[in-house]
Scaffold this active site. Structure first.
Site, short mmCIF file in Angstrom:
data_model
loop_
_atom_site.label_atom_id
_atom_site.label_comp_id
_atom_site.label_asym_id
_atom_site.label_seq_id
_atom_site.Cartn_x
_atom_site.Cartn_y
_atom_site.Cartn_z
CE LYS A 22 99.84 -66.76 -95.56
NZ LYS A 22 98.97 -67.86 -95.20
CG ASN A 23 100.07 -67.59 -91.46
OD1 ASN A 23 99.42 -67.75 -92.43
ND2 ASN A 23 101.13 -68.61 -91.74
CB CYS A 116 99.27 -73.82 -99.97
SG CYS A 116 99.68 -72.05 -100.32
NE ARG A 121 97.70 -77.07 -94.74
CZ ARG A 121 97.79 -75.53 -94.89
NH1 ARG A 121 97.63 -75.03 -96.36
NH2 ARG A 121 98.07 -74.65 -94.05
CG ASP A 304 104.84 -71.37 -93.39
OD1 ASP A 304 104.51 -72.49 -93.74
OD2 ASP A 304 104.16 -70.53 -92.39
NE ARG A 396 96.10 -68.03 -100.57
CZ ARG A 396 96.62 -69.10 -99.76
NH1 ARG A 396 96.91 -70.15 -100.70
NH2 ARG A 396 96.32 -69.24 -98.58
N1 EPU Z 1 97.41 -81.56 -88.51
C1 EPU Z 1 96.63 -82.44 -88.40
N2 EPU Z 1 95.51 -82.62 -87.69
C2 EPU Z 1 94.97 -81.14 -87.39
C3 EPU Z 1 95.73 -80.07 -87.69
C4 EPU Z 1 97.02 -80.34 -88.19
O1 EPU Z 1 97.06 -83.72 -88.65
O2 EPU Z 1 93.73 -81.27 -87.04
C5 EPU Z 1 98.92 -81.80 -88.96
C6 EPU Z 1 99.04 -81.00 -90.50
O3 EPU Z 1 98.64 -81.84 -91.36
C7 EPU Z 1 100.45 -80.69 -90.53
C8 EPU Z 1 100.81 -80.30 -89.00
O4 EPU Z 1 99.88 -80.89 -88.07
O5 EPU Z 1 101.25 -81.69 -90.94
C9 EPU Z 1 100.92 -78.86 -88.60
O6 EPU Z 1 99.66 -78.17 -89.01
P1 EPU Z 1 99.07 -76.88 -88.47
O7 EPU Z 1 97.71 -77.01 -88.04
O8 EPU Z 1 100.14 -76.33 -87.47
O9 EPU Z 1 98.98 -75.85 -89.80
P2 EPU Z 1 97.84 -74.84 -90.20
O10 EPU Z 1 97.44 -74.20 -88.86
O11 EPU Z 1 97.09 -75.43 -90.80
C10 EPU Z 1 99.32 -72.70 -90.20
C11 EPU Z 1 99.88 -71.72 -91.17
C12 EPU Z 1 100.82 -72.45 -92.35
C13 EPU Z 1 102.17 -73.15 -91.53
C14 EPU Z 1 101.60 -74.08 -90.31
C15 EPU Z 1 102.61 -74.48 -89.61
C16 EPU Z 1 97.91 -70.46 -91.16
C17 EPU Z 1 96.70 -69.80 -92.05
N3 EPU Z 1 98.69 -71.44 -91.73
O12 EPU Z 1 98.69 -73.70 -91.04
O13 EPU Z 1 101.13 -71.48 -93.08
O14 EPU Z 1 102.79 -73.86 -92.41
O15 EPU Z 1 100.74 -73.30 -89.48
O16 EPU Z 1 103.48 -73.64 -89.08
O17 EPU Z 1 98.11 -69.84 -90.23
C18 EPU Z 1 101.62 -70.54 -95.15
O18 EPU Z 1 101.80 -69.44 -94.71
O19 EPU Z 1 102.35 -70.93 -96.37
C19 EPU Z 1 101.41 -71.64 -94.43
C20 EPU Z 1 101.10 -72.99 -94.90
#
Ligand code: EPU
Length: 417
Positions: A22-23, A116, A121, A304, A396
């Site tokens: 998915k990701n 989610c 985030r 995750d 999803r």
């Molecule tokens: N963060 C910030 N500022 C930013 C970006 C991130 O403070 O600008 C913080 C977030 O709040 C969090 C951490 O950094 O505490 C990690 O966030 P990241 O940006 O790595 O996560 P993401 O890109 O929003 C993706 C996956 C998530 C998975 C995370 C971590 C997708 C669509 N989502 O999220 O997947 O948990 O990386 O591996 O790729 C899931 O599949 O259930 C899911 C939530």
């Protein structure tokens, strides 16, 4: 509204084939619009997050065909239009369109993405990446207007190795002039999948999968073919099911290296696995040793899988402590697990799981995608029947979950309510 009905305690045997990640897929699809031609992506999972992205692609004017996981995207007639809030709000990954449109047109208007509700985030690191490359960001009522006269490569240091910020910066940098260096980049396999895809289109990216990624911008990107990697979180979820209930349960189409943080922990617990190149065979374990776990960025233990693995901890003989370091609100599954008979205390960012405990069927709520996966696993080992409501969250992210589990012996059905 949909709910899942599960009768517990069936042994799982047979084969589960893992779908595309998915990701990865949710980033590859928006990235495709950077191409000026037709791109084909194979192994795209049939999940509702992909349908939401297709809706955005079609809204922008792309021609999309998706058949048996093979997706063809023709971006030749695409236009830069403002994506409505109702669509971008459906998922976090909608913001990959923010960077793809900015890279392609140097202008984008879009709302804060959905996803989610597992923590704050923010998207500050993504915006920092855009600004470092010369874009001006304006925000009003959660709507972002981002413009760049010219995108010029720069040095982006991420405060934390964010998956989203790394991919977003990579997408914009691909179309910026000169060299961009992303430091403290995320190293997740999904990032390598996206970089390989962009390189197949003609981008010049090196270092993906390490903490320093270098991108030399190019003017045009051509069409290409790519494949989505196997989903390591789906793999991990079924591996945990195998440790709970497997009898020679085979999990195939996997990349074992991507789930090493899980399989090494399972070995510590005493789980019996035969791990081969692209599959593993797993058996349930009667007496599991307790372990301590901490979620970290890749290659650490993935957040995750934190909620799914908690079910396994409830079956360990003793106290396990698990610490969640990525999200502030990823223990919403715990009250429901306790209702089912678990004995778990939440202490700040940690949970203390007192095992082993028998679990019993109950009516529980999937508050988010992985909480839902956790409750399904709990239901599979519980005595009696469990109903998991709000199951849309699970649909999803898990392709054909009902069929996959039914095929290996689970009693599980989906109901419309
Ligand atoms: N963060 C910030 N500022 C930013 C970006 C991130 O403070 O600008 C913080 C977030 O709040 C969090 C951490 O950094 O505490 C990690 O966030 P990241 O940006 O790595 O996560 P993401 O890109 O929003 C993706 C996956 C998530 C998975 C995370 C971590 C997708 C669509 N989502 O999220 O997947 O948990 O990386 O591996 O790729 C899931 O599949 O259930 C899911 C939530």
């Amino acid at each position: 509204m949909k709910q899942m009905r599960i009768k517990g305690r069936n042994i799982l045997k047979g084969t589960i084939k893992i779908s595309g990640a998915k990701n990865s897929a949710v980033a590859l699809i928006p990235a495709s619009i950077l191409s000026d031609d037709i791109v084909t992506i194979d192994n795209v999972p049939n999940i509702s997050d992909i349908s939401a992205l297709n809706e955005i692609l079609e809204f922008l004017g792309a021609k999309v065909k998706l058949e048996n996981g093979l997706m063809t995207i023709d971006t030749k007639s695409i236009q830069n239009k403002n994506i409505p809030k109702e669509i971008s709000n459906k998922l976090r990954a909608s913001y990959y369109f923010m960077s793809a449109l900015l890279g392609k047109y140097k202008h984008v208007e879009m709302y804060f993405p959905g996803g989610c509700k597992i923590g704050a985030r923010p998207i500050d690191q993504t915006l920092k990446g855009f600004e470092t490359l010369g874009a001006k960001v304006k925000e009003e009522n959660n709507k972002f207007t981002i413009d760049a006269e010219e995108l010029i490569g720069g040095h982006v240091y991420l405060d934390m190795p964010s998956v989203g910020a790394t991919i977003n910066t990579m997408l914009v940098a691909t179309k910026a002039k000169g060299l961009t260096i992303i430091e403290n980049a995320a190293k997740e396999p999904e990032i390598v999948n996206v970089a390989t895809f962009l390189n197949n289109m003609g981008a010049k990216i090196t270092g993906a999968g390490t903490s320093e990624i270098r991108i030399m911008g190019v003017e045009k990107l051509k069409g290409c073919f790519t494949e989505v990697i196997p989903d390591r979180i789906e793999t991990g979820t079924y591996v945990i099911a195998g440790a709970l209930l497997g009898e020679n349960l085979k999990i195939e189409n996997i990349i074992p290296e991507h789930i090493e943080s899980l399989t090494l922990k399972l070995t510590e617990m005493g789980v019996d696995m035969d791990i081969q190149n692209n599959y593993l065979i797993i058996n349930r374990c009667e007496k599991l040793k307790p372990v301590n776990l901490k979620t970290l960025c890749y290659p650490g233990f993935p957040t995750d899988l934190q909620q799914p693995v908690t079910v396994l901890l409830t079956q360990c003989d003793g106290i396990s402590v698990l610490e969640e370091t990525i999200y502030e609100n990823r223990f919403q599954n715990i009250p429901y697990l306790n209702e089912m008979g678990a004995n778990i205390d939440i202490i700040g960012k940690k949970i203390k799981v007192n095992g082993p405990t028998k679990l019993y069927g109950a009516k529980v709520v999937a508050t988010d995608l992985r909480a839902g996966a956790c409750l399904i696993l709990a239901a599979l080992i519980a005595k009696g029947e469990t109903i998991v409501t709000d199951i849309e969250h699970v649909l999803r992210g898990y392709e054909n979950i009902i069929e996959k589990l039914t095929n290996v012996g689970a009693e599980i059905s989906l109901e419309e309510i």
